[in-house]
Design a protein around this motif. Structure first.
Motif, PDB file in Angstrom:
ATOM      1  N   ASP A 184       1.088  -1.598  -0.245  1.00 12.10           N
ATOM      2  CA  ASP A 184       0.086  -0.278   0.050  1.00 12.10           C
ATOM      3  C   ASP A 184       0.663   0.997   0.362  1.00 12.10           C
ATOM      4  OD1 ASP A 184       0.942  -0.209   2.510  1.00 12.10           O
ATOM      5  OD2 ASP A 184      -1.126  -0.284   3.498  1.00 12.10           O
ATOM      6  N   CYS A 185       2.365   1.119  -0.734  1.00 10.91           N
ATOM      7  CA  CYS A 185       2.901   2.283  -0.455  1.00 10.91           C
ATOM      8  C   CYS A 185       3.233   2.753  -0.087  1.00 10.91           C
ATOM      9  CB  CYS A 185       2.012   3.031  -1.573  1.00 10.91           C
ATOM     10  SG  CYS A 185       1.998   2.520  -3.552  1.00 10.91           S
ATOM     11  N   HIS A 186       4.196   2.381   1.375  1.00 17.92           N
ATOM     12  CA  HIS A 186       4.732   2.852   3.021  1.00 17.92           C
ATOM     13  C   HIS A 186       5.967   2.044   2.494  1.00 17.92           C
ATOM     14  CE1 HIS A 186       0.514   2.900   3.992  1.00 17.92           C
ATOM     15  NE2 HIS A 186       0.560   4.505   5.130  1.00 17.92           N
ATOM     16  N   VAL A 187       7.128   3.604   2.967  1.00 20.85           N
ATOM     17  CA  VAL A 187       8.408   3.387   2.789  1.00 20.85           C
ATOM     18  C   VAL A 187       9.040   3.126   4.092  1.00 20.85           C
ATOM     19  CG1 VAL A 187      10.145   4.935   2.029  1.00 20.85           C
ATOM     20  CG2 VAL A 187       7.907   4.940   0.937  1.00 20.85           C
ATOM     21  N   VAL A 188       9.387   2.229   4.521  1.00 21.66           N
ATOM     22  CA  VAL A 188       9.725   1.501   5.978  1.00 21.66           C
ATOM     23  C   VAL A 188      11.188   2.064   5.540  1.00 21.66           C
ATOM     24  CG1 VAL A 188       9.636  -0.047   7.537  1.00 21.66           C
ATOM     25  CG2 VAL A 188       7.622  -0.207   6.263  1.00 21.66           C
ATOM     26  N   VAL A 189      12.320   2.744   6.800  1.00 20.53           N
ATOM     27  CA  VAL A 189      13.669   2.608   6.726  1.00 20.53           C
ATOM     28  C   VAL A 189      13.913   1.941   8.185  1.00 20.53           C
ATOM     29  CG1 VAL A 189      15.600   4.193   6.564  1.00 20.53           C
ATOM     30  CG2 VAL A 189      13.473   4.801   5.576  1.00 20.53           C
ATOM     31  N   SER A 190      15.100   1.364   8.488  1.00 24.54           N
ATOM     32  CA  SER A 190      15.767   0.544   9.429  1.00 24.54           C
ATOM     33  C   SER A 190      16.269   2.063   9.266  1.00 24.54           C
ATOM     34  CB  SER A 190      16.082  -0.098   8.639  1.00 24.54           C
ATOM     35  OG  SER A 190      16.950  -0.415   7.904  1.00 24.54           O
ATOM     36  N   ASP A 191      16.195   2.310  11.061  1.00 24.82           N
ATOM     37  CA  ASP A 191      17.440   3.516  11.136  1.00 24.82           C
ATOM     38  C   ASP A 191      18.608   2.957  12.031  1.00 24.82           C
ATOM     39  OD1 ASP A 191      18.883   5.846  11.693  1.00 24.82           O
ATOM     40  OD2 ASP A 191      16.892   7.070  11.928  1.00 24.82           O
ATOM     41  N   ALA A 192      19.890   2.683  11.516  1.00 24.20           N
ATOM     42  CA  ALA A 192      21.608   3.029  12.600  1.00 24.20           C
ATOM     43  C   ALA A 192      20.888   3.720  13.775  1.00 24.20           C
ATOM     44  CB  ALA A 192      22.394   1.964  11.810  1.00 24.20           C
ATOM     45  N   GLY A 193      20.940   5.008  13.563  1.00 27.29           N
ATOM     46  CA  GLY A 193      21.317   6.180  14.778  1.00 27.29           C
ATOM     47  C   GLY A 193      20.345   6.027  14.855  1.00 27.29           C
ATOM     48  N   ASP A 194      19.630   5.813  15.409  1.00 29.04           N
ATOM     49  CA  ASP A 194      19.150   5.615  16.692  1.00 29.04           C
ATOM     50  C   ASP A 194      18.385   4.299  16.945  1.00 29.04           C
ATOM     51  OD1 ASP A 194      16.217   5.480  15.201  1.00 29.04           O
ATOM     52  OD2 ASP A 194      15.916   6.966  16.362  1.00 29.04           O
ATOM     53  N   ARG A 195      18.454   3.219  16.463  1.00 30.90           N
ATOM     54  CA  ARG A 195      18.322   2.212  16.943  1.00 30.90           C
ATOM     55  C   ARG A 195      16.554   1.860  16.432  1.00 30.90           C
ATOM     56  NH1 ARG A 195      22.927  -0.646  18.218  1.00 30.90           N
ATOM     57  NH2 ARG A 195      24.714   0.956  18.653  1.00 30.90           N
ATOM     58  N   SER A 196      16.474   2.111  14.874  1.00 28.20           N
ATOM     59  CA  SER A 196      15.241   2.270  15.433  1.00 28.20           C
ATOM     60  C   SER A 196      14.361   1.944  13.292  1.00 28.20           C
ATOM     61  CB  SER A 196      13.829   3.914  15.706  1.00 28.20           C
ATOM     62  OG  SER A 196      14.310   4.380  14.449  1.00 28.20           O
ATOM     63  N   ILE A 197      12.486   1.287  13.239  1.00 24.22           N
ATOM     64  CA  ILE A 197      12.649   1.087  12.000  1.00 24.22           C
ATOM     65  C   ILE A 197      11.537   2.703  11.802  1.00 24.22           C
ATOM     66  CG2 ILE A 197      10.811   0.062  10.380  1.00 24.22           C
ATOM     67  CD1 ILE A 197      13.094  -1.199  11.042  1.00 24.22           C
ATOM     68  N   LYS A 198      11.670   3.166  10.953  1.00 21.67           N
ATOM     69  CA  LYS A 198      10.292   4.570  10.262  1.00 21.67           C
ATOM     70  C   LYS A 198      10.048   3.835   9.602  1.00 21.67           C
ATOM     71  CE  LYS A 198      13.658   7.314  13.215  1.00 21.67           C
ATOM     72  NZ  LYS A 198      14.984   8.136  13.331  1.00 21.67           N
ATOM     73  N   VAL A 199       7.959   4.735   9.930  1.00 25.56           N
ATOM     74  CA  VAL A 199       7.376   4.462   8.126  1.00 25.56           C
ATOM     75  C   VAL A 199       6.937   5.364   8.266  1.00 25.56           C
ATOM     76  CG1 VAL A 199       5.286   2.776   7.758  1.00 25.56           C
ATOM     77  CG2 VAL A 199       6.797   1.925   9.053  1.00 25.56           C
TER      78      VAL A 199
END
Length: 395
Positions: A184-199
């Motif tokens: 459904d066209c959501h972009v999911v990114v893994s962020d090593a800077g704060d160890r999170s997943i951002k949608v």
């Protein structure tokens, strides 16, 4: 006498190359020659000294990425290091004069893939790390080290959108490692800077931040059920996230495997639902490079098969270091190989290993890949900061 002058120039050039190789093109920590490839890539520390990427990874703390410069003892951070462009340019200029590494021929798959399009380049993309394709629009999403971390390109390679500010806010993206795009066209990114997943939605609006659940989230992909698969490189685990993307609500996190070895890349087969995980094995005694292993699980999370660098070396004499993994539309496992700057097919998981080379030219440091429509293969080349589109050579 006229014939001796060119010979003298050649000798002088060879001496200059040897001096440059010792003085400028050698990492002074491991004393190995720099290269444009992944392991010996020259990296600038904040203090200005240059070491290779392998030494940087060895010296940096696994959690904080902090390190002390081995020469001036200044405190630095691994994530703040950048490519040493003068050394890379010198490597390129002297490339013909320096002896090339021995090449080992691999069996070629039918229908050689050739590069039909390349886009990005330094400035448009800066040290890109992740690549994904939007299944609905066909647009290409890349995460990189630029001011806006997420860039969206159309099929012709034009940048049509960018978002994800570089910064320290929880809504910013500090150090992106990978990206996936849901059905459904959501972009999911893994962020090593704060160890999170951002949608994010496809317009770049933040929908959800999943923090405090991972030690070092790395690889990402989307399942046919629109779940997100995440590897945790530090915890050695594989997770499945169920998310209500329109509402920005995390429904569940399931840890499906807990004893993996440095898992990074991950891929899900669209036709079978199988999951391939790329593991980074500890550095073997007496060597300076780590091995890699591809491990495959079924859609029901059952182990199917695995193959590692050593296992492949029993069949083929070339050294293979996998840096990314995906599935082709037929369910074959495809990897990028930084040792030979190639893309290889390992065959179906039940048949491992049936190694065939798909791409053997035109790559420097392949770090991610994805299949698009009509079996075209997108490869992210971190060395040239570009996306390269390969298609079958029908001629």
């Amino acid at each position: 006498m006229g014939a001796e002058e060119p010979s003298g120039r050649v000798l002088a050039l060879q001496e200059l190359v040897r001096e440059a190789e010792i003085s400028l093109l050698e990492c002074k920590v491991c004393f190995e020659r720099f290269s444009a490839g992944q392991h010996r890539r020259p990296r600038n520390l904040a203090c200005g000294h240059v070491i290779c990427l392998d030494c940087l990874a060895t010296l940096a703390h696994p959690r904080t990425l902090a390190l002390e410069c081995p020469f001036c003892r200044r405190a630095c951070r691994g994530c703040d290091a950048s490519d040493c462009l003068p050394v890379l340019h010198l490597l390129e200029l002297l490339g013909r004069a320096l002896p090339p590494p021995p090449a080992t021929a691999l069996p070629c798959a039918s229908g050689t893939l050739i590069c039909k399009l390349a886009f990005g380049g330094w400035g448009t993309l800066v040290n890109p790390t992740g690549l994904a394709l939007c299944p609905k629009t066909g647009r290409i999403v890349v995460v990189h080290d630029g001011k806006r971390r997420v860039k969206v390109f159309d099929a012709e390679g034009e940048c049509v959108h960018q978002f994800g500010e570089k910064g320290e806010s929880t809504r910013d993206i500090r150090y992106p490692l990978d990206v996936t795009v849901t059905s459904d066209c959501h972009v999911v990114v893994s962020d090593a800077g704060d160890r999170s997943i951002k949608v994010f939605d496809f317009f770049g609006h933040i929908k959800l931040i999943i923090g405090g659940q991972f030690s070092l989230p790395w690889g990402l992909d989307t399942t046919p059920k629109n779940e997100v698969v995440v590897t945790d490189a530090e915890a050695g685990s594989l997770h499945i996230l169920e998310v209500d993307f329109p509402e920005g609500d995390l429904r569940s996190i399931e840890k499906v495997h807990a004893h993996l070895c440095g898992p990074r890349g991950v891929a899900v087969s669209a036709c079978t639902g199988a999951i391939a995980v790329l593991e980074y094995l500890p550095v073997a005694e007496g060597t300076r490079t780590c091995g890699t292993r591809v491990k495959v699980f079924s859609e029901t999370r059952q182990f199917i098969s695995q193959v590692d660098s050593f296992g492949l070396s029993l069949f083929f004499p070339s050294n293979i270091t996998a840096s990314a993994v995906t599935f082709d539309p037929q369910g074959n496992v495809i990897i990028t190989d930084t040792s030979s700057q190639a893309v290889l097919c390992l065959g179906k998981p039940e048949e491992f290993p049936r190694l065939k080379s798909l791409i053997t030219q035109g790559l420097s440091q392949p770090v991610a890949l994805a299949y698009a429509k009509e079996n075209s293969l997108l490869v992210l080349d971190s060395s040239t900061h570009s996306v390269k589109v390969f298609k079958t050579d029908q001629g």
